[in-house]
Enzyme design. Structure first.
Site: not given
Length: 463
Positions: A14, A105-106, A115, A239, A241, A243-244, A326
């Protein structure tokens, strides 16, 4: 190849686009990963990207690098991270058990990252460092891989709708924060039978309304207002992407993921009695007795989505969960973290009751702090934790758990100090059964920290 070592994090790669992440870096990541995939016996790698503005450029360079090793590339286009995981999880028999998701992501909008799953396993820790060394040495396989595209949204939607059944229709508000879930989550929920009011569903990498991070309470304010104004039963927030998941009740309460997890665990244990249930060191103290009360075996584990996935595989547990949001279902699903699937499972449970908010609000709760961060010099945070494990004294504690930093357990709460695996900060969290207990525990733990780092000061936390 000169590459900034700081972009190779514990769980992903990242960086800031234009500063330490560009097309050249993405191409070399593709070449390194493709070489490792071929070594693992893989024939193809799935790639996807979220809605960030730099995504098309980075995924094109990544695919070029992958193909240059002789590996085939299956491009999903703009999808959630879980959709990319889904293809890798379901296409193993076709020699395609690996994937790379290009996502920030966030993180702020100028960030992006990668990822990775290699041959069915999350890539993290030393394996990520291995990719960096391969890039520095430019030690790559050479070949000519093919390129193809796949639209997975319809299949993924059908799989969720087939698995998760509502007992009755529900009215929900969905806030995607202009992240990639906005392109699919409202439609999936409608296909399940929900009446959906969706806000900020247009995918926009500038995130013009608020940041797509439901772990920050300020990002849920619009959702709360619209749930209240429309008389909806529930608010769901994803979020960036996908995943949450964040949850807001009809009366405006935020149900933190470790409490969401209680309902999910209780449901899983009805079908897998006596199972081991994994949760991370940040989760509420109320979770362990809840798991045991419902017939499960509680297993506290280290924080980190890659570490949770690995532990899930190792133990054969049906589910794992983290305070960060997650949640990993191995029961009825594939063992990866998926905000959309978590929402579907949650709605399946909540649709069985007349008042979902009352059920959520009734879950055991304590008084707790948000995640607190203390900035350190590079490497200092690990040294501080090691020193604390050696010298700290907690005479009033019942137990000090040291699997990931120090989690100091009291009869009426806990204090946590751990080293972040992604940035040079100490991560602290405190919980008490009462406000007085919280303050007492916090004072005791911080007094021990002061012995090792007298100059500590808190900064705004970042998930």
């Amino acid at each position: 190849m000169q590459v900034d070592a700081s972009i190779f994090k514990a769980y992903d790669i990242r960086g800031v686009v234009g500063r330490n992440l560009d097309e050249a870096v993405a191409e070399h990541i593709g070449r390194a990963f493709g070489t490792e995939a071929l070594k693992a016996g893989e024939r193809a790698v799935v790639v996807g990207r979220d809605g960030r503005l730099s995504g098309p450029m980075l995924v094109a360079a990544l695919a070029k690098g992958l193909r240059s090793t002789g590996i085939d590339v299956v491009d999903l286009g703009m999808v959630t991270t879980p959709m990319t995981y889904y293809v890798a999880a379901t296409r193993g028999k076709h020699g395609c058990h690996s994937c790379i998701m290009v996502t920030g992501s966030h993180n702020p909008k100028d960030y992006n990252g990668f990822k990775m799953v290699l041959a069915g396993r999350a890539v993290y820790g030393e394996e990520i460092q291995g990719l960096m060394r391969r890039i520095q040495a430019e030690d790559y396989s050479s070949g000519k891989g093919r390129y193809g595209q796949m639209d997975i949204v319809a299949e993924y939607t059908k799989r969720i709708v087939k698995d998760c059944k509502l007992a009755r229709p529900m009215k929900v508000v969905v806030d995607s924060g202009n992240g990639i879930p906005g392109a699919s989550a409202p439609a999936i929920l409608r296909a399940m039978g929900c009446e959906v009011i969706d806000i900020y569903s247009k995918v926009d990498g500038d995130f013009p309304n608020h940041h797509p991070d439901p772990s920050k309470l300020e990002n849920l304010e619009d959702l709360k207002k619209i749930v209240h104004a429309t008389g909806a039963e529930l608010g769901l927030a994803f979020d960036g992407d996908g995943d949450r998941l964040g949850i807001v009740t009809a009366d405006g309460k935020v149900i933190m993921p470790d409490r969401q997890y209680m309902l999910l665990v209780k449901d899983v244990l009805t079908r897998v009695p006596g199972a081991q249930i994994i949760y991370d060191v940040k989760c509420t103290q109320r979770l362990k007795p809840w798991i045991e009360q419902h017939g499960g075996k509680a297993l506290m584990w280290k924080t980190g989505h890659s570490l949770a996935k690995a532990k899930l595989k190792e133990t054969g547990a049906p589910i794992a969960g983290e305070l960060s949001g997650h949640i990993f279902f191995a029961e009825r699903w594939y063992g990866f973290d998926d905000g959309m699937y978590t929402a579907a499972r949650m709605l399946e449970i909540l649709s069985r009751v007349a008042d979902p908010s009352a059920l959520l609000n009734s879950l055991p709760d304590s008084v707790n702090t948000p995640e607190l961060n203390i900035a350190c010099a590079e490497g200092e945070h690990h040294a501080i934790v090691a020193k604390l494990q050696e010298v700290a004294e907690f005479p009033n504690a019942q137990e000090v758990v040291t699997i990931d930093g120090l989690r100091v357990e009291y009869a009426d709460g806990f204090g946590l100090i751990r080293a972040s695996n992604t940035t040079p900060v100490l991560v602290l969290r405190f919980e008490g059964h009462t406000q007085a207990a919280l303050e007492r525990i916090q004072a005791e733990v911080l007094a021990q920290l002061a012995r090792v780092k007298p100059d500590y000061s808190f900064q705004a936390s970042a998930h």
